[in-house]
Write an enzyme that holds these catalytic residues in place. Structure first.
Site: not given
Length: 483
Positions: A229-231, A234
């Site tokens: 997932a993006d979290t 990142a």
């Protein structure tokens, strides 16, 4: 030396970066917006996943992926893609903090016996953004679609599966699974009973593979890594490790940090996520961050946040005793869902626009410092804080944050760290497959270009401002942070 790619399928666009496996240097990149889906596209939480594939294809056009040996996939967290037994989408993907699901979230919390029961079960309390809540909404509102649902994927899982040619095996990673509401970071296992509680029946769930594992290889020989997932992507792209926290300044805010173990918090203030490296990523969310600044700018008749920052810089630390508790939309940290904001310390000398502007910045940052303290109170080490979001560039934020957080603050240059993290994951899987990297140790890429701000001599002043804030918070909401 090799070449890998990372793609980030965000809510509105796809970005692809192509990187050198050894140095992490970005060699080329592509971008494409998702195609608009009807007049209400900007407001709808329902999205046809094919839009993600179309923009992916456009972003990768022009030979962007030539020579690439492996691809990593990052995508917006919490986007639920329900499939039928044949692998077709039952309905459009449900994305974001779907407001339709808010009643379903409260319903689910009660069904298991309250917030503490959920925190103990999976390390988080259901909210409108989580797939488990969207399942409950679908079961209550679209029972025919719920009955047809046989497989549950998230956006990154679905994209990986499509890139691999829709194989029988479907996979996910720990990071993505930990945001579903039916996988527990503490045990590393699914809770199928919670799927049944939400959906009304069991469904097939993707296999959770390791951080350095490959999900598979395309017929053309292109390796696809686990995805996340993006979290988590990142965080991986930023290169954060033990002792690092990330504070994100959006309309709402969040504080997360790398930790070696899952944290089960009976109050539900900590969401216990897993990261993309095999570690854990406890997160504390505040409902009010930049929205408190925007509200203050509107109240003062200012056109933008830059003007608010300039005005705040004319005041001094502590805003002449003015304290803003920025709970404008209620608050999650502390758990005060029905409260309002409070402006305290009004005296004749403090009733000036610049002091209110300063109090807004200090109130927002103190609220996030409270979130960091929730993590610190559970033994999470915070030596430096990465500050993300456009508001992180504002002088008033940079002037106050290090002393209020009590830590070194790092403000990275704006970049798509989720896509970079996906590329780094691809490089890890490729290196492991070639015997060049250890599956327990990701490739070392340089950290981001960033400003580094130290509290220095301002630390004592910052702590005095925090004490002023805490005194007002405790007087207004006594015991709000009792564990």
């Amino acid at each position: 030396m090799g070449i890998v790619a990372g793609l980030d399928s965000a809510p509105d666009f796809t970005r692809i970066v192509v990187c050198d496996t050894d140095t992490g240097a970005v060699l080329r990149q592509g971008y494409a917006p998702h195609p608009v889906q009807g007049a209400d596209a900007g407001r709808s939480s329902d999205v046809d996943p094919q839009a993600w594939l179309l923009s992916l294809g456009e972003a990768a056009s022009g030979g962007l992926l030539e020579g690439v040996q492996a691809i990593g996939v990052s995508a917006q967290a919490g986007a639920l893609v329900p499939l039928d037994a044949q692998g077709n989408t039952v309905r459009p993907a449900m994305t974001g903090g779907d407001k339709r699901a808010q009643v379903a979230a409260a319903d689910l919390v009660d069904a298991l016996g309250g917030r503490e029961a959920w925190a103990q079960a999976v390390g988080c309390v259901p909210g409108a953004a989580q797939p488990v809540t969207k399942l409950r909404w679908m079961a209550r509102t679209e029972p025919e679609n719920a009955a047809r649902t046989a497989v549950l994927l998230q956006a990154q899982d679905w994209l990986v599966w499509q890139l691999l040619g829709r194989p029988v095996r479907r996979t996910t990673d720990r990071g993505g699974a930990s945001g579903t509401g039916y996988w527990a970071a503490a045990t590393g296992g699914y809770r199928p009973d919670l799927v049944e509680l939400a959906l009304g029946h069991q469904a097939m769930l993707p296999e959770v593979i390791g951080p350095a594992d490959a999900a598979g290889t395309t017929p053309e020989g292109l390796m696809i890594s686990a995805g996340t997932a993006d979290t988590m992507a990142a965080a991986f792209g930023l290169g954060i490790g033990l002792g690092d926290a990330v504070v994100s300044l959006g309309a709402s805010g969040s504080a997360m940090a790398v930790h070696p173990e899952a944290l089960v918090d009976r109050t539900g203030m900590i969401t216990s996520l897993a990261d993309a490296t095999g570690m854990h990523l406890p997160v504390v969310t505040t409902l009010n961050a930049v929205r408190a600044l925007r509200g203050t700018a509107e109240l003062l008749g200012l056109p933008d946040l830059e003007s608010l920052s300039d005005l705040a810089m004319k005041s001094t630390p502590g805003a002449h005793g003015l304290v803003l508790l920025p709970y404008l939309e209620g608050e999650r940290t502390p758990n005060l869902p029905h409260t309002a904001g409070t402006l305290a310390g009004l005296r004749r000398e403090s009733m000036k626009p610049e002091h209110l502007a300063r109090a807004a910045f200090e109130g927002m940052l103190c609220g996030l410092a409270d979130a960091l303290d929730v993590l610190r109170g559970r033994g999470v080490e915070v030596r430096r804080v990465f500050l993300l979001g456009p508001a992180a560039e504002l002088p008033a934020v940079q002037a106050a944050a290090p002393a209020l957080f009590g830590a070194q603050v790092v403000v990275p240059q704006p970049a798509d760290y989720a896509a970079t993290g996906a590329a780094r994951q691809a490089a890890w899987a490729l290196g492991v497959s070639q015997g060049a990297l250890d599956p327990r140790t990701p490739p070392v890429w340089p950290g981001p270009v960033a400003q580094v701000l130290d509290p220095g001599e301002e630390l004592a002043v910052g702590q005095a401002v925090r004490q002023q804030y805490v005194a007002v918070r405790e007087q207004t909401h006594p015991g709000a942070f009792q564990q």
